[in-house]
Design a protein around this motif. Sequence first.
Motif, PDB file in Angstrom:
ATOM      1  N   GLU A   1      19.702  -5.131  -4.531  1.00  0.00           N
ATOM      2  CA  GLU A   1      19.111  -5.790  -5.692  1.00  0.00           C
ATOM      3  C   GLU A   1      20.161  -6.297  -6.667  1.00  0.00           C
ATOM      4  OE1 GLU A   1      15.588  -3.732  -7.310  1.00  0.00           O
ATOM      5  OE2 GLU A   1      16.078  -2.131  -5.886  1.00  0.00           O
ATOM      6  N   SER A   2      19.923  -7.509  -7.131  1.00  0.00           N
ATOM      7  CA  SER A   2      20.741  -8.058  -8.195  1.00  0.00           C
ATOM      8  C   SER A   2      19.878  -8.234  -9.439  1.00  0.00           C
ATOM      9  CB  SER A   2      21.384  -9.377  -7.756  1.00  0.00           C
ATOM     10  OG  SER A   2      22.299  -9.823  -8.729  1.00  0.00           O
ATOM     11  N   CYS A   3      19.067  -9.276  -9.500  1.00  0.00           N
ATOM     12  CA  CYS A   3      18.319  -9.591 -10.724  1.00  0.00           C
ATOM     13  C   CYS A   3      17.305  -8.522 -11.124  1.00  0.00           C
ATOM     14  CB  CYS A   3      17.651 -10.958 -10.607  1.00  0.00           C
ATOM     15  SG  CYS A   3      16.451 -11.104  -9.279  1.00  0.00           S
ATOM     16  N   THR A   4      16.886  -7.688 -10.192  1.00  0.00           N
ATOM     17  CA  THR A   4      15.911  -6.631 -10.523  1.00  0.00           C
ATOM     18  C   THR A   4      16.576  -5.336 -10.949  1.00  0.00           C
ATOM     19  OG1 THR A   4      15.781  -6.176  -8.163  1.00  0.00           O
ATOM     20  CG2 THR A   4      13.998  -7.495  -9.121  1.00  0.00           C
ATOM     21  N   GLY A   5      17.863  -5.206 -10.741  1.00  0.00           N
ATOM     22  CA  GLY A   5      18.596  -4.043 -11.235  1.00  0.00           C
ATOM     23  C   GLY A   5      18.053  -2.696 -10.789  1.00  0.00           C
ATOM     24  N   GLY A   6      17.449  -2.626  -9.635  1.00  0.00           N
ATOM     25  CA  GLY A   6      16.945  -1.352  -9.121  1.00  0.00           C
ATOM     26  C   GLY A   6      15.444  -1.155  -9.247  1.00  0.00           C
ATOM     27  N   MET A   7      14.748  -2.157  -9.725  1.00  0.00           N
ATOM     28  CA  MET A   7      13.300  -2.012  -9.936  1.00  0.00           C
ATOM     29  C   MET A   7      12.512  -1.853  -8.630  1.00  0.00           C
ATOM     30  SD  MET A   7      12.824  -4.820 -12.991  1.00  0.00           S
ATOM     31  CE  MET A   7      11.031  -4.715 -13.053  1.00  0.00           C
ATOM     32  N   ILE A   8      13.006  -2.443  -7.538  1.00  0.00           N
ATOM     33  CA  ILE A   8      12.288  -2.332  -6.258  1.00  0.00           C
ATOM     34  C   ILE A   8      12.393  -0.909  -5.733  1.00  0.00           C
ATOM     35  CG2 ILE A   8      12.105  -3.174  -3.883  1.00  0.00           C
ATOM     36  CD1 ILE A   8      13.493  -5.800  -4.967  1.00  0.00           C
ATOM     37  N   ILE A   9      13.616  -0.384  -5.709  1.00  0.00           N
ATOM     38  CA  ILE A   9      13.800   0.979  -5.222  1.00  0.00           C
ATOM     39  C   ILE A   9      13.093   1.960  -6.153  1.00  0.00           C
ATOM     40  CG2 ILE A   9      16.013   1.585  -6.317  1.00  0.00           C
ATOM     41  CD1 ILE A   9      15.235   2.168  -2.620  1.00  0.00           C
ATOM     42  N   ALA A  10      13.054   1.657  -7.456  1.00  0.00           N
ATOM     43  CA  ALA A  10      12.345   2.525  -8.402  1.00  0.00           C
ATOM     44  C   ALA A  10      10.843   2.524  -8.116  1.00  0.00           C
ATOM     45  CB  ALA A  10      12.614   2.083  -9.838  1.00  0.00           C
ATOM     46  N   ALA A  11      10.287   1.354  -7.801  1.00  0.00           N
ATOM     47  CA  ALA A  11       8.849   1.282  -7.495  1.00  0.00           C
ATOM     48  C   ALA A  11       8.522   2.153  -6.293  1.00  0.00           C
ATOM     49  CB  ALA A  11       8.432  -0.164  -7.241  1.00  0.00           C
ATOM     50  N   LEU A  12       9.407   2.157  -5.304  1.00  0.00           N
ATOM     51  CA  LEU A  12       9.173   2.977  -4.106  1.00  0.00           C
ATOM     52  C   LEU A  12       9.375   4.458  -4.386  1.00  0.00           C
ATOM     53  CD1 LEU A  12      10.946   0.670  -1.510  1.00  0.00           C
ATOM     54  CD2 LEU A  12       8.476   1.088  -1.675  1.00  0.00           C
ATOM     55  N   THR A  13      10.447   4.796  -5.107  1.00  0.00           N
ATOM     56  CA  THR A  13      10.763   6.205  -5.329  1.00  0.00           C
ATOM     57  C   THR A  13       9.954   6.828  -6.463  1.00  0.00           C
ATOM     58  OG1 THR A  13      12.671   5.649  -6.707  1.00  0.00           O
ATOM     59  CG2 THR A  13      13.073   5.999  -4.353  1.00  0.00           C
ATOM     60  N   ASP A  14       9.194   6.018  -7.199  1.00  0.00           N
ATOM     61  CA  ASP A  14       8.265   6.576  -8.188  1.00  0.00           C
ATOM     62  C   ASP A  14       7.151   7.370  -7.508  1.00  0.00           C
ATOM     63  OD1 ASP A  14       9.465   5.695 -10.514  1.00  0.00           O
ATOM     64  OD2 ASP A  14       8.133   3.970 -10.797  1.00  0.00           O
ATOM     65  N   ILE A  15       6.955   7.133  -6.233  1.00  0.00           N
ATOM     66  CA  ILE A  15       5.858   7.750  -5.499  1.00  0.00           C
ATOM     67  C   ILE A  15       6.334   9.043  -4.847  1.00  0.00           C
ATOM     68  CG2 ILE A  15       4.227   7.421  -3.599  1.00  0.00           C
ATOM     69  CD1 ILE A  15       4.597   4.317  -4.377  1.00  0.00           C
ATOM     70  N   PRO A  16       5.672  10.156  -5.146  1.00  0.00           N
ATOM     71  CA  PRO A  16       6.074  11.432  -4.548  1.00  0.00           C
ATOM     72  C   PRO A  16       6.044  11.356  -3.017  1.00  0.00           C
ATOM     73  CG  PRO A  16       4.465  11.798  -6.297  1.00  0.00           C
ATOM     74  CD  PRO A  16       4.527  10.313  -6.061  1.00  0.00           C
ATOM     75  N   GLY A  17       7.046  11.957  -2.398  1.00  0.00           N
ATOM     76  CA  GLY A  17       7.106  11.987  -0.944  1.00  0.00           C
ATOM     77  C   GLY A  17       7.776  10.781  -0.321  1.00  0.00           C
ATOM     78  N   SER A  18       8.279   9.856  -1.151  1.00  0.00           N
ATOM     79  CA  SER A  18       8.881   8.629  -0.628  1.00  0.00           C
ATOM     80  C   SER A  18      10.194   8.881   0.116  1.00  0.00           C
ATOM     81  CB  SER A  18       9.114   7.632  -1.760  1.00  0.00           C
ATOM     82  OG  SER A  18       9.954   8.186  -2.749  1.00  0.00           O
ATOM     83  N   SER A  19      10.779  10.039  -0.069  1.00  0.00           N
ATOM     84  CA  SER A  19      12.091  10.310   0.532  1.00  0.00           C
ATOM     85  C   SER A  19      12.065  10.327   2.056  1.00  0.00           C
ATOM     86  CB  SER A  19      12.658  11.636   0.018  1.00  0.00           C
ATOM     87  OG  SER A  19      11.795  12.694   0.371  1.00  0.00           O
ATOM     88  N   ASP A  20      10.884  10.414   2.654  1.00  0.00           N
ATOM     89  CA  ASP A  20      10.844  10.397   4.117  1.00  0.00           C
ATOM     90  C   ASP A  20      11.079   9.009   4.702  1.00  0.00           C
ATOM     91  OD1 ASP A  20       8.351   9.451   3.264  1.00  0.00           O
ATOM     92  OD2 ASP A  20       7.235  10.462   4.843  1.00  0.00           O
ATOM     93  N   VAL A  21      10.914   7.957   3.904  1.00  0.00           N
ATOM     94  CA  VAL A  21      11.129   6.603   4.419  1.00  0.00           C
ATOM     95  C   VAL A  21      12.096   5.761   3.583  1.00  0.00           C
ATOM     96  CG1 VAL A  21       8.979   6.432   5.716  1.00  0.00           C
ATOM     97  CG2 VAL A  21       9.019   5.731   3.333  1.00  0.00           C
ATOM     98  N   VAL A  22      12.401   6.164   2.376  1.00  0.00           N
ATOM     99  CA  VAL A  22      13.350   5.419   1.550  1.00  0.00           C
ATOM    100  C   VAL A  22      14.745   5.989   1.783  1.00  0.00           C
ATOM    101  CG1 VAL A  22      14.066   4.826  -0.788  1.00  0.00           C
ATOM    102  CG2 VAL A  22      11.640   4.847  -0.200  1.00  0.00           C
ATOM    103  N   ASP A  23      15.654   5.128   2.261  1.00  0.00           N
ATOM    104  CA  ASP A  23      17.020   5.568   2.535  1.00  0.00           C
ATOM    105  C   ASP A  23      17.898   5.434   1.301  1.00  0.00           C
ATOM    106  OD1 ASP A  23      19.172   6.395   4.451  1.00  0.00           O
ATOM    107  OD2 ASP A  23      19.961   4.442   3.847  1.00  0.00           O
ATOM    108  N   ARG A  24      18.014   4.189   0.785  1.00  0.00           N
ATOM    109  CA  ARG A  24      18.870   3.978  -0.390  1.00  0.00           C
ATOM    110  C   ARG A  24      18.644   2.600  -0.985  1.00  0.00           C
ATOM    111  NH1 ARG A  24      24.318   4.769   2.724  1.00  0.00           N
ATOM    112  NH2 ARG A  24      22.848   5.924   3.972  1.00  0.00           N
ATOM    113  N   GLY A  25      19.154   2.460  -2.219  1.00  0.00           N
ATOM    114  CA  GLY A  25      19.131   1.170  -2.883  1.00  0.00           C
ATOM    115  C   GLY A  25      20.523   0.824  -3.379  1.00  0.00           C
ATOM    116  N   PHE A  26      20.925  -0.416  -3.136  1.00  0.00           N
ATOM    117  CA  PHE A  26      22.199  -0.924  -3.629  1.00  0.00           C
ATOM    118  C   PHE A  26      21.893  -1.829  -4.818  1.00  0.00           C
ATOM    119  CE2 PHE A  26      22.778  -0.276   0.919  1.00  0.00           C
ATOM    120  CZ  PHE A  26      24.005   0.368   1.001  1.00  0.00           C
ATOM    121  N   ILE A  27      22.451  -1.502  -5.979  1.00  0.00           N
ATOM    122  CA  ILE A  27      22.290  -2.357  -7.148  1.00  0.00           C
ATOM    123  C   ILE A  27      23.614  -3.082  -7.327  1.00  0.00           C
ATOM    124  CG2 ILE A  27      21.750  -2.476  -9.600  1.00  0.00           C
ATOM    125  CD1 ILE A  27      20.272   0.278  -9.079  1.00  0.00           C
ATOM    126  N   THR A  28      23.607  -4.360  -6.934  1.00  0.00           N
ATOM    127  CA  THR A  28      24.843  -5.139  -6.897  1.00  0.00           C
ATOM    128  C   THR A  28      24.690  -6.328  -7.846  1.00  0.00           C
ATOM    129  OG1 THR A  28      24.020  -6.306  -4.943  1.00  0.00           O
ATOM    130  CG2 THR A  28      25.443  -4.409  -4.567  1.00  0.00           C
TER     131      THR A  28
END
Length: 157
Positions: A22-49
């Motif tokens: 993510e560039s212009c979103t500054g991590g908002m996409i990964i935050a939307a996914l990781t806001d949900i409990p239990g997301s760690s089974d499918v979310v690997d990582r987010g790069f904020i570049t």
Amino acid sequence: MTLAEQVLQAARGASATIATAESCTGGMIIAALTDIPGSSDVVDRGFITYSNDAKEQMLGVKAQTLTQFGAVSEQVASEMAAGALQNSGAKLAVSVTGIAGPGGSEFKPEGRVCFGLAQTGANVVTETVEFGAIGRAKVRQKTVEHALTLLLEALKD
């Protein structure tokens, strides 16, 4: 069910893991996914570049690509998505780079966002969406929604 919850459910069904670049979103996409409990089974990582240096160092975006096409381009979005896939344990990666505003130019207007989608064993797919000069917060939110939709569609295919 929210869009992010649908993405997580589809990823579980496909036994897929997800990374974001993510560039212009500054991590908002990964935050939307990781806001949900239990997301760690499918979310690997987010790069904020956010900077070009970060794009080069963390994702392997080529300096030549940035110089020739600019940070807000499908070429850079493609290299960002490919780099996120390569530098993670994910099977699916989405990237975003754009001009949330205010500002922009005649050639790269406010509200332009370039998206990339990389999957293991497939070519990177890119697209550009013109959200228009709807304000920084709205451009960023619409970018998150579109990125999640791209992930969901890829997981359903």
